[in-house]
Design a protein around this motif. Structure first.
Motif, PDB file in Angstrom:
ATOM      1  N   TYR A   6       0.566  -1.160   0.132  1.00  0.00           N
ATOM      2  CA  TYR A   6      -0.029  -0.003  -0.193  1.00  0.00           C
ATOM      3  C   TYR A   6       1.003   1.294   0.224  1.00  0.00           C
ATOM      4  N   PHE A   7       1.986   1.427   0.906  1.00  0.00           N
ATOM      5  CA  PHE A   7       2.793   2.569   1.052  1.00  0.00           C
ATOM      6  C   PHE A   7       3.494   2.737  -0.299  1.00  0.00           C
ATOM      7  N   PHE A   8       4.118   1.697  -0.632  1.00  0.00           N
ATOM      8  CA  PHE A   8       4.992   1.864  -1.877  1.00  0.00           C
ATOM      9  C   PHE A   8       4.216   2.470  -3.379  1.00  0.00           C
ATOM     10  N   ASN A   9       2.989   2.108  -3.204  1.00  0.00           N
ATOM     11  CA  ASN A   9       2.124   2.060  -4.311  1.00  0.00           C
ATOM     12  C   ASN A   9       1.132   3.265  -4.253  1.00  0.00           C
ATOM     13  N   THR A  10       1.112   4.074  -3.187  1.00  0.00           N
ATOM     14  CA  THR A  10       0.495   5.244  -2.915  1.00  0.00           C
ATOM     15  C   THR A  10       1.284   6.562  -2.712  1.00  0.00           C
ATOM     16  N   SER A  11       2.532   6.243  -2.152  1.00  0.00           N
ATOM     17  CA  SER A  11       3.105   7.294  -1.466  1.00  0.00           C
ATOM     18  C   SER A  11       4.512   7.366  -1.823  1.00  0.00           C
ATOM     19  N   VAL A  12       5.216   6.537  -2.504  1.00  0.00           N
ATOM     20  CA  VAL A  12       6.782   6.632  -2.761  1.00  0.00           C
ATOM     21  C   VAL A  12       6.734   7.089  -4.157  1.00  0.00           C
ATOM     22  N   GLN A  13       7.709   8.269  -4.223  1.00  0.00           N
ATOM     23  CA  GLN A  13       7.999   8.675  -5.948  1.00  0.00           C
ATOM     24  C   GLN A  13       8.359   7.812  -6.797  1.00  0.00           C
ATOM     25  N   THR A  14       8.036   7.745  -7.989  1.00  0.00           N
ATOM     26  CA  THR A  14       8.070   6.893  -8.991  1.00  0.00           C
ATOM     27  C   THR A  14       9.229   5.864  -9.221  1.00  0.00           C
ATOM     28  N   ALA A  15      10.285   6.942  -9.340  1.00  0.00           N
ATOM     29  CA  ALA A  15      11.781   6.544  -9.617  1.00  0.00           C
ATOM     30  C   ALA A  15      12.318   5.651  -8.432  1.00  0.00           C
ATOM     31  N   ILE A  16      11.893   5.918  -7.237  1.00  0.00           N
ATOM     32  CA  ILE A  16      12.463   5.202  -6.160  1.00  0.00           C
ATOM     33  C   ILE A  16      11.584   3.800  -5.860  1.00  0.00           C
ATOM     34  N   ARG A  17      10.336   3.771  -6.161  1.00  0.00           N
ATOM     35  CA  ARG A  17       9.527   2.662  -6.238  1.00  0.00           C
ATOM     36  C   ARG A  17      10.279   1.766  -7.148  1.00  0.00           C
ATOM     37  N   TYR A  18      10.380   2.335  -8.397  1.00  0.00           N
ATOM     38  CA  TYR A  18      10.979   1.373  -9.382  1.00  0.00           C
ATOM     39  C   TYR A  18      12.230   0.785  -9.047  1.00  0.00           C
ATOM     40  N   GLU A  19      13.259   1.684  -8.827  1.00  0.00           N
ATOM     41  CA  GLU A  19      14.676   1.338  -8.448  1.00  0.00           C
ATOM     42  C   GLU A  19      15.266   0.820  -7.251  1.00  0.00           C
ATOM     43  N   GLN A  20      14.503   1.437  -6.194  1.00  0.00           N
ATOM     44  CA  GLN A  20      15.112   1.058  -4.898  1.00  0.00           C
ATOM     45  C   GLN A  20      14.210   0.177  -3.986  1.00  0.00           C
ATOM     46  N   GLN A  21      13.068  -0.303  -4.346  1.00  0.00           N
ATOM     47  CA  GLN A  21      12.303  -0.872  -3.381  1.00  0.00           C
ATOM     48  C   GLN A  21      12.964  -2.102  -2.816  1.00  0.00           C
ATOM     49  N   ASP A  22      13.607  -2.961  -3.626  1.00  0.00           N
ATOM     50  CA  ASP A  22      14.495  -4.151  -2.877  1.00  0.00           C
ATOM     51  C   ASP A  22      15.241  -3.402  -1.550  1.00  0.00           C
ATOM     52  N   ALA A  23      15.840  -2.691  -1.900  1.00  0.00           N
ATOM     53  CA  ALA A  23      16.994  -2.055  -0.687  1.00  0.00           C
ATOM     54  C   ALA A  23      16.220  -1.409   0.293  1.00  0.00           C
ATOM     55  N   LEU A  24      14.967  -0.887   0.108  1.00  0.00           N
ATOM     56  CA  LEU A  24      14.266  -0.405   1.107  1.00  0.00           C
ATOM     57  C   LEU A  24      13.450  -1.289   1.900  1.00  0.00           C
ATOM     58  N   ILE A  25      13.029  -2.468   1.222  1.00  0.00           N
ATOM     59  CA  ILE A  25      12.428  -3.618   1.897  1.00  0.00           C
ATOM     60  C   ILE A  25      13.383  -4.273   3.033  1.00  0.00           C
ATOM     61  N   GLN A  26      14.765  -4.253   2.289  1.00  0.00           N
ATOM     62  CA  GLN A  26      15.856  -4.787   3.182  1.00  0.00           C
ATOM     63  C   GLN A  26      16.109  -3.951   4.485  1.00  0.00           C
ATOM     64  N   TYR A  27      15.896  -2.634   4.251  1.00  0.00           N
ATOM     65  CA  TYR A  27      16.027  -1.523   5.369  1.00  0.00           C
ATOM     66  C   TYR A  27      14.910  -1.797   6.518  1.00  0.00           C
ATOM     67  N   TYR A  28      13.720  -1.814   5.895  1.00  0.00           N
ATOM     68  CA  TYR A  28      12.363  -2.099   6.890  1.00  0.00           C
ATOM     69  C   TYR A  28      12.657  -3.480   7.657  1.00  0.00           C
ATOM     70  N   HIS A  29      12.991  -4.552   7.076  1.00  0.00           N
ATOM     71  CA  HIS A  29      13.092  -5.758   7.697  1.00  0.00           C
ATOM     72  C   HIS A  29      14.577  -5.775   8.594  1.00  0.00           C
ATOM     73  N   SER A  30      15.604  -4.764   8.395  1.00  0.00           N
ATOM     74  CA  SER A  30      16.417  -4.727   9.561  1.00  0.00           C
ATOM     75  C   SER A  30      15.992  -4.049  10.632  1.00  0.00           C
ATOM     76  N   VAL A  31      15.085  -2.867  10.513  1.00  0.00           N
ATOM     77  CA  VAL A  31      14.545  -2.336  11.720  1.00  0.00           C
ATOM     78  C   VAL A  31      13.800  -3.290  12.433  1.00  0.00           C
ATOM     79  N   LEU A  32      12.738  -3.822  11.564  1.00  0.00           N
ATOM     80  CA  LEU A  32      11.909  -5.009  12.355  1.00  0.00           C
ATOM     81  C   LEU A  32      12.514  -6.008  13.234  1.00  0.00           C
ATOM     82  N   VAL A  33      13.719  -6.517  12.679  1.00  0.00           N
ATOM     83  CA  VAL A  33      14.382  -7.639  13.369  1.00  0.00           C
ATOM     84  C   VAL A  33      15.269  -6.752  14.746  1.00  0.00           C
ATOM     85  N   GLU A  34      15.766  -5.821  14.511  1.00  0.00           N
ATOM     86  CA  GLU A  34      16.341  -5.148  15.686  1.00  0.00           C
ATOM     87  C   GLU A  34      15.477  -4.825  16.542  1.00  0.00           C
TER      88      GLU A  34
END
Length: 424
Positions: free
Chosen positions: A303-331
């Motif tokens: 929902y967040f990625f497809n409504t709120s994140v600028q297009t270029a970031i959603r296309y090009e950096q989503q994998d890295a951002l998911i990795q970042y979310y996961h690192s904060v979640l686990v910590e």
């Protein structure tokens, strides 16, 4: 003599404040909050705070109160936000009541958010995630909480979307909420699993007209677009009859997955930001908890990625951002000694992929309304009703160039992943 001002916009661009929200009501509330039965309000300003197109599920009212404590000579000031339902709109109230939006949010602000706040405070990197709850009024289905604008919090521009810095901040806050919720439900089994009336759920399909009809408009757009054409139009027409079921499956908590309490409506307008002098985001606070449900984090992330994140970031950096979310979640889960299932990054990525159909729904429907810049007819009736006004409004949604460009890019990618195929 109290000076009372109810500021109404000269136009109909803002929703009016509720009629019961007056001096007598607020004076009783303030006396209780301050534990001062002799407290008097000397000046009151009540101002509508919800513009058309900003919020389809509730009415927000900003309140400024000048008051004198017992025996005091100099007045003090308080600023509150009062959140209420569409109490004078039987059609909207009837739909939203099926989703228990008022009950859900009142329970969240009164019972759940304070406990999540307490958990986050015990982590190695504590921070504020939510506005402070001051009062929950079950009679009027209202919530009164601190006015974050006083602390210089503001809404971002929903038509621009989040850059990388905003997106990382939003994911950090979301990951901490998800982690704290998983821990709370572990310590109090079942306290959060009872939240099961998200935008898609197994109790009602009250929003179906909006989702089904808007997918139909998307099919018409594809048919008329040289870059897409009949192939996509036909697939979207077939998908209309399954969009509700396929989306609901993403919400269904699956045994063996990491489940938590999701925000359920996590996008630009449901966070408030505090900025520095160079307009850099310093902090973010989550608001609006009407559609919380015990589900997969895939709900909030797609929902967040497809409504709120600028297009270029959603296309090009989503994998890295998911990795970042996961690192904060686990910590955060480790900080709180969570004993349940903590997915590895690979396990988590696969879980998000199983819920990726929701990215289709959000791209076709939610993105259309949440990035809409034509607000003249932007109300709940126009979204939901299959009359001439409703049909015209949904067509207007699809004149948005940002939406059109995104779908020209995304629909072929969804198709190559099999997400547009009707299977069962």
């Amino acid at each position: 003599m109290v000076e009372l001002a109810k500021e109404e916009e000269a136009t109909t661009d803002f929703h009016p404040a509720p009629v019961w929200l007056d001096e007598a009501y607020l004076e009783r509330l303030l006396r209780d909050l301050k534990k001062d039965p002799g407290l008097r309000i000397t000046e009151l300003l009540i101002k509508p705070a919800t513009a058309k197109g900003d919020n389809y599920a509730s009415v927000m009212t900003r309140v400024k109160i000048l008051y004198l404590k017992s025996g005091a000579k100099n007045p003090e000031t308080e600023y509150y936000i009062v959140k209420t339902t569409y109490e004078n709109d039987a059609f909207a109230s009837g739909i939203f009541s099926q989703y228990q939006v008022s009950t859900t949010e009142m329970r969240m602000y009164e019972k759940i958010l304070p406990q999540l706040t307490g958990l986050i405070a015990k982590t190695s990197q504590p921070e504020k995630l939510f506005a402070e709850t001051l009062h929950v009024d079950y009679e009027h289905e209202a919530i009164i909480f601190e006015d974050l604008a006083v602390a210089k919090f503001e809404l971002a521009d929903r038509l621009i979307g989040f850059d990388l810095e905003h997106t990382r901040l939003g994911l950090r806050k979301l990951a901490k909420m998800h982690a704290a919720a998983a821990v709370l439900n572990e310590r109090q089994p079942g306290v959060l699993t009872k939240f099961d009336h998200g935008i898609f759920n197994r109790h009602t399909q009250g929003f179906a007209p909006f989702f089904v009809n808007t997918v139909g408009v998307a099919a018409d757009f594809a048919s008329e677009s040289p870059q897409l054409g009949e192939h996509y139009a036909r697939k979207l027409k077939d998908l209309q009859k399954r969009v509700m079921e396929y989306s609901t499956r993403v919400y269904d908590p699956q045994p063996g997955d990491f489940n938590t309490l999701v925000h359920g409506d996590y996008w630009v307008n449901n966070v408030m930001l505090r900025y520095g002098e160079q307009k850099e985001p310093l902090d973010m606070t989550l608001i609006d908890f009407q559609f919380c449900s015990w589900s997969s984090p895939a709900v909030d992330l797609h929902y967040f990625f497809n409504t709120s994140v600028q297009t270029a970031i959603r296309y090009e950096q989503q994998d890295a951002l998911i990795q970042y979310y996961h690192s904060v979640l686990v910590e955060t889960l480790k900080d709180l000694n969570f004993a349940g299932y903590t997915p590895t990054l690979r396990q988590f990525v696969l879980q998000l992929e199983r819920g990726r159909f929701f990215a289709v729904t959000v791209s076709l429907v939610c993105q259309a309304i949440l990035t809409n810049d034509q607000t003249a007819d932007a109300d709940f009736h126009a979204l939901m009703k299959d009359d001439e006004r409703g049909r015209n409004f949904r067509k207007v949604l699809y004149t948005n160039k940002r939406l059109q460009d995104n779908l020209k890019y995304m629909l072929p990618r969804f198709d190559r992943s099999g997400l547009l195929d009707v299977t069962d």
